[in-house]
Structures are given as structure tokens and as C-alpha cells.
Write a protein that holds these residues in place. Structure first.
Motif, PDB file in Angstrom:
ATOM      1  N   GLY A  71       0.817  -1.228   0.000  1.00 41.67           N
ATOM      2  CA  GLY A  71       0.000   0.000   0.000  1.00 41.67           C
ATOM      3  C   GLY A  71       0.837   1.258   0.000  1.00 41.67           C
ATOM      4  N   ASN A  72       1.896   1.275  -0.796  1.00 47.21           N
ATOM      5  CA  ASN A  72       2.807   2.420  -0.816  1.00 47.21           C
ATOM      6  C   ASN A  72       2.343   3.474  -1.819  1.00 47.21           C
ATOM      7  OD1 ASN A  72       5.022   4.192  -0.775  1.00 47.21           O
ATOM      8  ND2 ASN A  72       6.506   2.510  -0.601  1.00 47.21           N
ATOM      9  N   SER A  73       2.322   4.702  -1.381  1.00 49.50           N
ATOM     10  CA  SER A  73       2.160   5.866  -2.257  1.00 49.50           C
ATOM     11  C   SER A  73       2.800   7.022  -1.507  1.00 49.50           C
ATOM     12  CB  SER A  73       0.687   6.130  -2.562  1.00 49.50           C
ATOM     13  OG  SER A  73       0.560   7.218  -3.469  1.00 49.50           O
ATOM     14  N   GLY A  74       2.367   8.210  -1.749  1.00 49.53           N
ATOM     15  CA  GLY A  74       2.931   9.347  -1.028  1.00 49.53           C
ATOM     16  C   GLY A  74       2.308  10.630  -1.548  1.00 49.53           C
ATOM     17  N   VAL A  75       2.240  11.599  -0.663  1.00 54.89           N
ATOM     18  CA  VAL A  75       1.816  12.949  -1.041  1.00 54.89           C
ATOM     19  C   VAL A  75       3.070  13.809  -0.992  1.00 54.89           C
ATOM     20  CG1 VAL A  75       0.293  14.881  -0.517  1.00 54.89           C
ATOM     21  CG2 VAL A  75      -0.424  12.544   0.052  1.00 54.89           C
ATOM     22  N   TYR A 101       8.734  17.052  -1.319  1.00 50.80           N
ATOM     23  CA  TYR A 101       8.775  16.724   0.112  1.00 50.80           C
ATOM     24  C   TYR A 101       7.675  15.711   0.397  1.00 50.80           C
ATOM     25  CZ  TYR A 101      11.137  21.243  -0.073  1.00 50.80           C
ATOM     26  OH  TYR A 101      11.952  22.277  -0.423  1.00 50.80           O
ATOM     27  N   GLU A 102       8.073  14.447   0.647  1.00 47.04           N
ATOM     28  CA  GLU A 102       7.058  13.392   0.763  1.00 47.04           C
ATOM     29  C   GLU A 102       6.487  13.283   2.169  1.00 47.04           C
ATOM     30  OE1 GLU A 102       8.256   9.323  -0.127  1.00 47.04           O
ATOM     31  OE2 GLU A 102       6.164   8.738  -0.449  1.00 47.04           O
ATOM     32  N   LEU A 103       5.183  13.157   2.227  1.00 47.36           N
ATOM     33  CA  LEU A 103       4.478  12.640   3.400  1.00 47.36           C
ATOM     34  C   LEU A 103       4.072  11.228   2.995  1.00 47.36           C
ATOM     35  CD1 LEU A 103       3.033  12.917   6.165  1.00 47.36           C
ATOM     36  CD2 LEU A 103       1.064  13.829   4.907  1.00 47.36           C
ATOM     37  N   GLN A 104       4.650  10.227   3.666  1.00 47.07           N
ATOM     38  CA  GLN A 104       4.480   8.851   3.223  1.00 47.07           C
ATOM     39  C   GLN A 104       3.032   8.380   3.372  1.00 47.07           C
ATOM     40  OE1 GLN A 104       5.423   6.582   1.386  1.00 47.07           O
ATOM     41  NE2 GLN A 104       6.616   4.994   2.408  1.00 47.07           N
ATOM     42  N   VAL A 105       2.602   7.622   2.389  1.00 53.43           N
ATOM     43  CA  VAL A 105       1.340   6.884   2.458  1.00 53.43           C
ATOM     44  C   VAL A 105       1.713   5.410   2.347  1.00 53.43           C
ATOM     45  CG1 VAL A 105      -0.823   6.384   1.278  1.00 53.43           C
ATOM     46  CG2 VAL A 105      -0.024   8.751   1.460  1.00 53.43           C
ATOM     47  N   LEU A 106       1.285   4.612   3.317  1.00 53.48           N
ATOM     48  CA  LEU A 106       1.649   3.190   3.350  1.00 53.48           C
ATOM     49  C   LEU A 106       0.623   2.473   4.214  1.00 53.48           C
ATOM     50  CD1 LEU A 106       4.291   1.505   2.435  1.00 53.48           C
ATOM     51  CD2 LEU A 106       4.889   1.550   4.847  1.00 53.48           C
ATOM     52  N   LEU A 144       1.277  12.904  -6.337  1.00 52.38           N
ATOM     53  CA  LEU A 144       0.905  11.618  -5.738  1.00 52.38           C
ATOM     54  C   LEU A 144       1.730  10.519  -6.389  1.00 52.38           C
ATOM     55  CD1 LEU A 144      -2.994  12.048  -5.685  1.00 52.38           C
ATOM     56  CD2 LEU A 144      -1.352  12.555  -3.859  1.00 52.38           C
ATOM     57  N   GLN A 145       2.214   9.595  -5.560  1.00 49.38           N
ATOM     58  CA  GLN A 145       3.196   8.614  -6.016  1.00 49.38           C
ATOM     59  C   GLN A 145       2.551   7.323  -6.527  1.00 49.38           C
ATOM     60  OE1 GLN A 145       5.645   6.823  -2.890  1.00 49.38           O
ATOM     61  NE2 GLN A 145       7.456   7.147  -4.141  1.00 49.38           N
ATOM     62  N   ASP A 146       3.040   6.869  -7.685  1.00 49.69           N
ATOM     63  CA  ASP A 146       2.751   5.511  -8.164  1.00 49.69           C
ATOM     64  C   ASP A 146       3.908   4.634  -7.728  1.00 49.69           C
ATOM     65  OD1 ASP A 146       2.423   3.134  -9.540  1.00 49.69           O
ATOM     66  OD2 ASP A 146       3.069   3.971 -11.464  1.00 49.69           O
ATOM     67  N   HIS A 147       3.689   3.825  -6.689  1.00 46.04           N
ATOM     68  CA  HIS A 147       4.736   2.925  -6.186  1.00 46.04           C
ATOM     69  C   HIS A 147       4.364   1.485  -6.536  1.00 46.04           C
ATOM     70  CE1 HIS A 147       7.809   1.327  -3.421  1.00 46.04           C
ATOM     71  NE2 HIS A 147       8.282   2.547  -3.329  1.00 46.04           N
ATOM     72  N   GLY A 148       3.468   1.340  -7.514  1.00 42.37           N
ATOM     73  CA  GLY A 148       3.115  -0.001  -7.987  1.00 42.37           C
ATOM     74  C   GLY A 148       1.966  -0.651  -7.248  1.00 42.37           C
TER      75      GLY A 148
HETATM   76 MG    MG Z   1       5.910   6.421  -0.778  1.00 43.37          MG
END
Ligand code: MG
Length: 270
Positions: free
Chosen positions: A137-141, A147-152, A247-251
Motif C-alpha cells: 500500500g505504498n504511495s505518497g503525497v 517533500y514526501e508525506l508517506q502513504v503506506l 501523488l506517487q505511483d509505487h506499484g
Molecule cells: Mg511512498
């Protein structure tokens, strides 16, 4: 033995002291061969760094919060017209009022740029749990795109504390772990202040961020140490002090909904 059990065994067996690497980069539980986080005793992505305590959030907080009249609505559940990617149009899936990251479609970012802002965004990690550590469930703002605020999914998921959900990735773990269960909608309410430099390109004000996750403060005007890096110490480079939301596409098929932003005004300047 399940892969997750093997990982846990490796984690415990190594006494948290070695870089724990296996063939799945996203499953890595931490690193000790990285530089120290500037000013701290911890390595970047250090598995030994104290783990934030778990707090159960209230049922809802700002979930579904309607945008105030002066907000720019970045995503209302219908289309991605306010977003783009390196490849042109933003190619994430939109359905049922949310957008979903599509593996390989790349990160998406707003066409507009912002300076100091208040941002509301909701996210959900996949209901079906797949993967471990950074692979779940990895992404990020990304504020200003850097400057990332992690989404996981950090609900019962071990990873390095500076990479868990709510972390300023590679720099600061959240004050507490207030993640909801996989598949449940969560909210970030963010206040971001841009960094500034003087005419000699000397940093006069670092970027800082205040974050409520599901109604609980996880960062209180915390300063970023620089742009987000993986396995490297953060540092700053001067720029315009404005940038997009990315917003991050981390797969992973991560979902986002109800995204709006307000420029912060200045006192006595209506
Ligand atoms: Mg991330």
C-alpha cells in the motif's frame, strides 16, 4: 514458512543490527549502511529507530469534508483534469468517486503550483493485503513535488520508522501510528509552509509541515531536512518556493478521494 514469517525471523535473528536485504527491494525492513539523518544518531531508514506507538483513531474525523468556498478542488471524484504526469495526461483510474494509482502510469501532479497551503486529502490502502514493508500500500503525497508525506499500509506491517505511514520519508517518523485497517478510508489534513532563501541562495526558512491523520496530530510544525531522498541524507536546493502536489505511483493500487487545497493568506492582508 510464509514469506512474512521468514522476514520476521530474519528481522529478529539479525537483532536489528544489520542491513536486512532480500530479493524484494520493497520488502527491506531497514538499512544500517546509509548516512546518518543530519543532526541525529539514526541512519536514514534505520530499523533501530524508536517505533511510534499505535493509537486507534476515532471512527471519522474530516472524512468527506466539503471544501470551503475559497478552496481549489483538486479532485471531486469525477475526473483528473487538474492533474498531469511526465507522460502528459494523468492516466490513473477514476471510478466510484475515487482515483486509483495504475502501476506503471507514473506519479501524477497538479497542473497548478502552490506556496504555503492547507490541504485535505483522503486515501485508502488496498483491502486485499499484498506484500510487506514498503511493498504494501505504498504511495505518497509530495509537497511542491519534492517533500514526501508517506502513504503506506502500516497497520500490522513492520517497516523502518522513517518510512511508515505518516513519515516525512527518510527524515521523521510520525509522532504516533494512527493507521486504519487496510481498505478503510483515512484522512490527512496538512498545513505546509514553503522554504525560503535569501538573495545569496542561503536557506532562511526550511519547509515545515503540520499533519493530522484521521484527526490525530502526527507532525506539529515539523521542519523538513530537505528534499525527500531514498537511502540518502536530505538536503535543500533553492527554487521558487512554489510547486505542485504530487501523488506517487509505487506499484500498488492506492486510492485517493476528496482532495482540496487553500492558499494560506497573510495576517493583515485580506
Ligand atoms: Mg511512498
Amino acid at each position: 514458512m510464509q514469506k512474512s514469517s521468514l522476514l520476521l525471523a530474519a528481522w529478529i535473528g539479525a537483532g536489528f543490527n544489520a542491513s536486512i536485504v532480500n530479493s524484494f527491494a520493497a520488502d527491506v525492513l531497514g538499512y544500517k549502511d546509509t548516512p546518518l539523518v543530519p543532526g541525529l544518531q539514526w541512519h536514514v531508514h534505520d530499523p533501530d529507530r524508536p517505533r511510534p506507538k499505535v493509537v486507534t483513531p476515532g471512527e471519522t474525523f474530516s472524512h468527506g469534508a466539503p471544501a470551503p468556498s475559497d478552496a481549489v478542488v483538486l479532485f471531486d471524484g469525477k475526473d483528473l483534469l487538474k492533474w498531469k504526469s511526465d507522460k502528459g495526461d494523468a492516466k490513473w483510474k477514476v471510478e466510484n468517486g475515487y482515483m486509483e494509482a495504475v502501476k506503471g502510469a507514473g506519479n501524477i501532479r497538479t497542473k497548478d503550483e502552490f506556496g504555503d497551503f492547507q490541504l485535505h486529502i483522503e486515501f485508502a490502502t488496498p483491502e486485499k493485503v499484498v506484500g510487506n514493508s514498503q511493498g504494501r500500500g505504498n504511495s505518497g503525497v509530495f509537497m511542491h513535488g519534492i517533500y514526501e508525506l508517506q502513504v503506506l499500509d502500516t497497520y500490522d506491517n513492520l517497516t523502518y520508522p522513517d518510512g511508515q505511514c505518516g513519515a516525512l520519508y527518510g527524515q521523521w517518523p510520525p509522532l504516533v501510528n494512527v493507521c486504519k485497517k487496510p481498505g478503510e478510508w483515512q484522512s490527512y489534513d496538512i498545513i505546509f509552509e514553503a522554504p525560503h532563501w535569501d538573495e545569496n541562495k542561503k536557506l532562511t526558512k526550511p519547509a515545515s509541515i503540520t499533519v493530522l491523520q484521521n484527526g490525530v496530530v502526527i507532525h506539529n510544525k515539523k521542519e523538513y531536512l530537505g528534499e525527500t531522498r531514498h537511502r540518502e541524507a536530505a538536503s535543500y536546493k533553492p527554487y521558487s518556493s512554489r510547486g505542485p502536489i504530487e501523488l506517487q505511483d509505487h506499484g500498488n493500487p492506492m486510492r485517493f478521494r476528496n482532495i482540496w487545497i487553500r492558499n494560506l493568506g497573510e495576517y493583515d492582508k485580506p
